[in-house]
Design a protein around this motif. Structure first.
Motif, short mmCIF file in Angstrom:
data_model
loop_
_atom_site.label_atom_id
_atom_site.label_comp_id
_atom_site.label_asym_id
_atom_site.label_seq_id
_atom_site.Cartn_x
_atom_site.Cartn_y
_atom_site.Cartn_z
N LEU A 1 0.83 -1.21 0.00
CA LEU A 1 0.00 0.00 0.00
C LEU A 1 0.86 1.26 0.00
O LEU A 1 0.41 2.33 -0.38
CB LEU A 1 -0.91 0.02 1.23
CG LEU A 1 -2.00 -1.03 1.24
CD1 LEU A 1 -2.74 -1.04 2.55
CD2 LEU A 1 -2.97 -0.76 0.10
N HIS B 1 0.91 -6.79 -7.48
CA HIS B 1 -0.33 -7.56 -7.61
C HIS B 1 -0.15 -9.02 -7.19
O HIS B 1 -1.04 -9.64 -6.63
CB HIS B 1 -0.89 -7.46 -9.02
CG HIS B 1 -1.60 -6.15 -9.24
ND1 HIS B 1 -2.44 -5.92 -10.29
CD2 HIS B 1 -1.58 -5.01 -8.53
CE1 HIS B 1 -2.92 -4.69 -10.22
NE2 HIS B 1 -2.39 -4.12 -9.16
N ARG C 1 -0.16 -8.98 -3.46
CA ARG C 1 -1.52 -8.82 -2.95
C ARG C 1 -2.33 -10.11 -3.06
O ARG C 1 -3.14 -10.42 -2.20
CB ARG C 1 -2.25 -7.72 -3.74
CG ARG C 1 -1.73 -6.36 -3.39
CD ARG C 1 -2.35 -5.32 -4.26
NE ARG C 1 -1.82 -4.01 -3.92
CZ ARG C 1 -2.49 -2.88 -4.13
NH1 ARG C 1 -3.66 -2.90 -4.68
NH2 ARG C 1 -1.95 -1.74 -3.79
N GLN C 2 -2.09 -10.82 -4.17
CA GLN C 2 -2.83 -12.06 -4.37
C GLN C 2 -2.44 -13.10 -3.31
O GLN C 2 -3.24 -13.95 -2.96
CB GLN C 2 -2.53 -12.60 -5.78
CG GLN C 2 -3.32 -13.83 -6.16
CD GLN C 2 -4.80 -13.53 -6.37
OE1 GLN C 2 -5.19 -12.56 -7.00
NE2 GLN C 2 -5.66 -14.38 -5.82
N LEU D 1 -12.88 -10.35 -6.69
CA LEU D 1 -11.77 -9.41 -6.86
C LEU D 1 -10.43 -10.14 -6.83
O LEU D 1 -9.46 -9.68 -7.41
CB LEU D 1 -11.80 -8.33 -5.77
CG LEU D 1 -12.91 -7.27 -5.89
CD1 LEU D 1 -12.89 -6.34 -4.69
CD2 LEU D 1 -12.75 -6.46 -7.17
N TYR D 2 -10.39 -11.26 -6.12
CA TYR D 2 -9.15 -12.03 -6.04
C TYR D 2 -9.14 -13.18 -7.04
O TYR D 2 -8.36 -14.11 -6.92
CB TYR D 2 -8.90 -12.51 -4.61
CG TYR D 2 -8.42 -11.41 -3.71
CD1 TYR D 2 -9.30 -10.44 -3.23
CD2 TYR D 2 -7.09 -11.30 -3.35
CE1 TYR D 2 -8.87 -9.40 -2.43
CE2 TYR D 2 -6.65 -10.26 -2.54
CZ TYR D 2 -7.54 -9.32 -2.09
OH TYR D 2 -7.11 -8.29 -1.29
N ASN D 3 -10.06 -13.09 -8.02
CA ASN D 3 -10.05 -14.00 -9.15
C ASN D 3 -10.19 -15.47 -8.78
O ASN D 3 -9.55 -16.33 -9.37
CB ASN D 3 -8.75 -13.80 -9.96
CG ASN D 3 -8.93 -14.23 -11.39
OD1 ASN D 3 -10.07 -14.34 -11.87
ND2 ASN D 3 -7.83 -14.49 -12.07
#
Lengths: 324, 259
Positions: free
Chosen positions: A52, A72, A75-76, A103-105
């Protein structure tokens, strides 16, 4: 294998240095506690690890990914549970989980099963279709933990997971944390103001003025403070003090009505002490050094005051804090 | 794939939240009806006495303007959900997700547009009450233009909301932006015959072209067309398309900077 590697992390803002020099490693499946006074650089470090905030210098790898170059992917592979709720209270528990999964696929075919699984883990299965605004503080926190887990993260960041909860609920949350480490093979990186809870951690890092001042297991940290503290109540203190000096070679400290002495292992020392002083003392008490003592020794501040500060601040700046 | 999933998720959330709030639905239906009934009829009656050209029906003139206005207000203020989410924490959940920020901004823009379009569609159903006949093709064309207008105005709202920390601040700034946009759009009075300074301002308002596009389509075959429209449809559409592009770019850029 280390799941988190942080090397010489530094974060400078215009007029202040929030993080001076943080280097640490967290092993897989560890419960890692990150403690420090307010403003010591704790939340900035977490924000950097969660991608962040960008560091001024230094590097960090989380789950094998570099935080600046592969945000990314980092984050995943992490789950985040913040101090303040980030649930959508006007949606149901299930919808909150569903949107997070999207959102996290998460694969649509796997979604329903995984949702049921994490809800069961925090015992909220029967509340799946209830609006979150009807939940208690403890339920919201549990739901947030469940949500943080839904995308199979490898590290779960918990920022003060039990703040503001009653002791019973706090214990429940800890049960879930221990349980999920076993079940999900997950590493937990957490902050807390409750020193009794910090005992649950495998290792603890204490940060002050932007640098790590200690990093070890709770037991080893406590050894840094010194031995166990034995307190005696005796009518004739000078007599007792003399005997202790002669028999054990220990200097007892007289304070008010009491005598205090520090020994390495209190439990095994008490029987011989009591045997020698039979009839001369009216009570013996043993106190183990706590993480509170460690914290005071290393930072010069009492974390309980910090916690109180924190609450005052939260009330006064609730709106401000939520923005960050 | 991942991006479209993110856009869909953000859109879906806004739509679900909307239909769960019954007062908002009522307000959405009530507000434009009120405007049409009170302002439309009121002005229509008082204007009858003025020297209006032959064949000019004020209510007919006003109707597309009212639709434009409803879309304007609903779109622009739908972006308040960003400020709201910031206040209640959910924004953070979105900001830490492994999806590009612009996809979130587009999802938001589509969510706000959808709600504004619903409102517009309901207003279009009232056409026969005003005495306007609309064929299905005309309705489709109108909806397409309205969508472009809604999308750009929601993006405008996102641009502002991304920088705002409080609801009050957002409301203030939006009122400051929205009211001039509306008053200068030619929704309530025609541009023809205005003093030059006012006409210049009206020409600068991109919404003028949106409202004009609606009139162009709605009154394509009406004998009073010349009295009602200001610009060729192609000009209107070009400006509206450019407006969408500019505002969504500004919106995604502003949202990407949110911390």
């Amino acid at each position: 294998m280390n799941i988190i590697t942080v090397a010489k992390l530094q974060k400078k803002y215009k007029s202040l240095t929030a993080v001076e020099d943080v280097t640490l490693e967290v092993g897989e499946k560890e419960i890692f506690g990150f403690l420090g006074p307010n403003g010591a650089g704790k939340s900035t470090t977490i924000k950097i690890l969660a991608t962040l905030v960008k560091p001024t210098s230094g590097t960090a790898f989380v789950g094998g990914f570099e935080i600046v170059r592969q945000p990314h992917l980092v984050r995943q592979s992490i789950g985040l549970v913040f101090q303040e709720t980030t649930l959508d209270e006007r949606l149901t528990a299930g919808e909150n989980l569903y949107f997070h999964g999207m959102l996290y696929n998460l694969e649509r075919s796997a979604m329903a099963g995984r949702m049921a699984e994490v809800l069961a883990m925090v015992e909220l299965t029967d509340r799946k279709n209830a609006l979150v605004k009807t939940f208690s503080g403890g339920m919201k926190r549990r739901l947030e933990i469940a949500r943080g887990l839904i995308h199979y993260p490898r590290v779960l960041f918990l920022d003060e997971p039990t703040i503001g909860l009653d002791p019973q609920t706090r214990n429940r949350i800890w049960d879930y944390i221990h349980h999920l480490r076993l079940r999900e093979n997950i590493t937990i990186f957490m902050t807390t103001h409750y020193m009794d809870e910090a005992e649950n951690c495998d290792r603890i890092a204490i940060i002050d003025h932007g640098s790590i001042v200690a990093l070890d297991t709770p037991a080893n940290l406590k050894k840094m403070v010194g031995g166990d503290l034995i307190t005696l109540l005796a009518p004739n203190r000078s007599e007792v003090k003399r005997i202790i000096q002669e028999t054990f070679g220990l200097a007892a400290v007289e304070s008010e009505e009491q005598l205090q002495l520090e020994v390495e292992s209190g439990e095994s020392f008490i029987p011989s002490l009591a045997g020698r002083l039979n009839g001369l003392i009216s009570s013996i008490s043993l106190r183990k050094p706590t993480l509170d003592d460690v914290f005071i020794k290393l930072t010069g501040r009492d974390i309980r005051e910090e916690a109180a500060d924190n609450w005052g601040m939260m009330r006064a700046h609730m709106r401000g804090r939520n923005r960050k | 794939m991942r991006v479209s999933k993110a856009i869909y998720t953000i859109w879906l959330r806004d739509v679900i939240r909307f239909y769960r709030e019954k007062p908002r639905i009522l307000g959405m239906l009530g507000q434009p009806l009120l405007y049409l009934l009170i302002i439309g009829n009121g002005l229509s009656y008082s204007f009858r006495m003025a020297a209006a050209p032959q064949g000019f029906n004020y209510l007919e003139f006003m109707y597309p303007g009212i639709i434009g206005m409803s879309v304007l207000f609903t779109s622009v203020f739908s972006a308040i959900s960003i400020v709201w989410d910031r206040e209640f924490g959910f924004l953070k959940e979105v900001l830490v997700a492994p999806v590009p920020r612009w996809s979130v901004a587009i999802g938001k823009a589509l969510g706000g547009s959808t709600i504004a379009m619903l409102q517009a569609a309901i207003l279009l159903l009232l056409a026969p009450v005003i005495g306007i006949k609309l064929g299905p093709l005309t309705v489709l064309k109108l909806l397409a233009v309205l969508f472009l207008i809604a999308f750009s105005l929601t993006s405008l709202g996102i641009t502002v909301a991304s920088r705002m920390e409080t609801m009050e601040g957002f409301q203030m700034v939006m009122n400051f932006l929205v009211l001039p946009l509306f008053f200068l759009s030619g929704a309530m009075f025609p541009m023809k015959g205005m003093p030059p300074w006012l006409e210049t301002l009206m020409r600068l308002d991109p919404l003028t072209y949106g409202v004009d596009a609606l009139r162009n389509i709605m009154f394509a075959t009406s004998p009073a067309r010349e009295l009602l429209v200001q610009f060729p449809l192609s000009t209107d559409l070009a400006v509206v398309a450019a407006m969408s592009l500019v505002f969504i770019t500004a919106g995604t850029m502003a949202f990407s900077k949110v911390e």
